[in-house]
Scaffold this motif. Structure first.
Motif, PDB file in Angstrom:
ATOM      1  N   ARG A  22       0.653  -1.099  -0.033  1.00 62.87           N
ATOM      2  CA  ARG A  22       0.118   0.139   0.127  1.00 62.87           C
ATOM      3  C   ARG A  22       0.754   1.194   0.024  1.00 62.87           C
ATOM      4  N   VAL A  23       1.709   1.292   0.856  1.00 62.24           N
ATOM      5  CA  VAL A  23       2.791   2.558   0.771  1.00 62.24           C
ATOM      6  C   VAL A  23       3.412   2.856  -0.700  1.00 62.24           C
ATOM      7  N   LEU A  26       0.944   4.214  -2.855  1.00 63.12           N
ATOM      8  CA  LEU A  26       0.551   5.647  -2.674  1.00 63.12           C
ATOM      9  C   LEU A  26       1.773   6.780  -3.052  1.00 63.12           C
ATOM     10  N   ARG A 184      -4.143  -1.761   5.157  1.00 59.14           N
ATOM     11  CA  ARG A 184      -4.032  -0.815   4.353  1.00 59.14           C
ATOM     12  C   ARG A 184      -4.167   0.623   4.990  1.00 59.14           C
ATOM     13  N   ASP A 185      -4.960   0.597   5.871  1.00 60.22           N
ATOM     14  CA  ASP A 185      -5.112   1.790   6.788  1.00 60.22           C
ATOM     15  C   ASP A 185      -3.684   2.292   7.436  1.00 60.22           C
ATOM     16  N   ASP A 188      -1.583   3.927   4.626  1.00 60.06           N
ATOM     17  CA  ASP A 188      -1.892   5.149   4.322  1.00 60.06           C
ATOM     18  C   ASP A 188      -1.101   6.173   5.383  1.00 60.06           C
ATOM     19  N   ILE A 189      -1.184   6.017   6.539  1.00 60.71           N
ATOM     20  CA  ILE A 189      -0.460   6.830   7.530  1.00 60.71           C
ATOM     21  C   ILE A 189       0.898   6.776   7.287  1.00 60.71           C
ATOM     22  N   ALA A 191       2.668   6.311   4.223  1.00 55.15           N
ATOM     23  CA  ALA A 191       2.858   7.109   3.183  1.00 55.15           C
ATOM     24  C   ALA A 191       2.930   8.637   3.238  1.00 55.15           C
ATOM     25  N   THR A 192       1.719   8.985   4.290  1.00 54.28           N
ATOM     26  CA  THR A 192       1.523  10.309   4.473  1.00 54.28           C
ATOM     27  C   THR A 192       2.676  10.944   5.308  1.00 54.28           C
ATOM     28  N   THR A 280      -8.642   4.749  12.724  1.00 54.92           N
ATOM     29  CA  THR A 280      -8.494   4.829  11.120  1.00 54.92           C
ATOM     30  C   THR A 280      -9.861   4.185  10.716  1.00 54.92           C
ATOM     31  N   THR A 282     -11.425   1.726   7.889  1.00 55.53           N
ATOM     32  CA  THR A 282     -11.928   0.633   7.534  1.00 55.53           C
ATOM     33  C   THR A 282     -12.235  -0.495   8.627  1.00 55.53           C
TER      34      THR A 282
END
Length: 296
Positions: A22-23, A26, A184-185, A188-189, A191-192, A280, A282
């Motif tokens: 996921r990283v 993104l 996956r959540d 997201d963190i 990658a941000t 998160t 999901t």
């Protein structure tokens, strides 16, 4: 292109895992060409392979880690599964390579995939190795963010055989409530944080999923999502030991796995409370319908 980030080197370890993949996705969508450190580049799909830089090697090889991270602005580090007889020591050995790379290559920011329970420092089985990695990264003095994550939804995929018979097995008390999260959540963190250059110093952020759940509640959720009756059943630590021994695990590996649940289910209160920053989106029901139901 105007929407692309300035050229920067972001290194991602375990890039084909539940979080790492996921990283990578993104970062690519953000206009970054990441550097991936992994043992098996053939596990990357062709489109991804053409858009990344690859360093093939093992995170247990300090020279490989140093080469992969040379010139890096940011690093996503995951202590990978280890064949060591003592998993906690194996994780610590990998973590030492990360800390050395951060120091010698001057990496400004590292996001480390840790776990709820690492704050104990000792007495939580394999998680003790993550705690040791936290300490070694802290000692570098560089910017580091420890993500203390809850119980992965994807751990349910390891119990497919029992779930097919309608049973959710666990060594945890059925009324013990804890954080459950979609990997996956977490991605997201990660990658941000990798893309942001406005933070520094030592930080800890828990990743708790949408809400805490007991295994009894999880069984109810799975029953709805899977369209079949699932009941939670507590099994003993010795039952787990027997199954792991039959699968070829060593005594040290067995105790590392069993020790995680023993260390966190008895007189343990997580250091990081649930807040808007740790929650998160999901839900387990949505994840199970999309990913667990097809697997059954």
């Amino acid at each position: 292109m105007a929407n692309e980030h300035p050229r920067r080197k972001i290194v991602v370890t375990t890039p084909t895992g539940h979080v790492g993949s996921r990283v990578v996705q993104l970062l690519l969508q953000a206009g970054v060409r990441p550097t991936l450190l992994l043992r098996a580049p053939d596990r990357l799909d062709a489109q991804t392979r053409d858009r990344v830089d690859v360093v093939q090697g093992d995170q247990g090889d300090a020279d490989i880690v140093l080469r992969a991270t040379r010139g890096a602005d940011a690093l996503f580090w995951v202590d990978p599964p280890t064949p060591d007889d003592d998993p906690a020591s194996g994780y610590a050995r990998m973590g030492a390579n990360a800390a050395r790379a951060v120091e010698e290559n001057g990496i400004a920011r590292t996001v480390f995939l840790s776990s709820v329970g690492a704050e104990k420092r000792h007495g939580a089985g394999e998680i003790d190795g993550l705690a040791r990695t936290e300490e070694m990264l802290d000692a570098t003095g560089a910017g580091v963010l420890h993500l203390r994550c809850g119980y992965f939804f994807t751990n349910l995929l390891m119990g497919l055989e029992a779930l097919r018979t309608g049973v959710l097995e666990t060594t945890w008390p059925l009324d013990y409530s804890m954080a459950w999260v979609d990997p996956r959540d977490i991605g997201d963190i990660v990658a941000t944080r990798l893309l942001a250059d406005s933070w520094s110093g030592r930080r800890v952020q828990a990743v708790h999923g949408p809400r805490d759940l007991t295994f009894a509640q999880v069984a109810e959720i799975l029953s709805r999502a899977l369209g079949r009756e699932i009941r939670a059943a507590r099994i003993s630590d010795d039952d787990v030991r027997t199954a792991l021994r039959a699968a070829g695990a060593s005594t040290g590996q067995i105790e590392g796995i069993v020790g995680m649940s023993i260390g966190l289910r008895e007189n343990f209160v997580p250091e990081n409370e649930r807040t808007v920053l740790t929650t998160t989106p999901t839900t387990l029901e949505a994840w199970a319908h999309a990913h667990l139901r097809p697997a059954l």
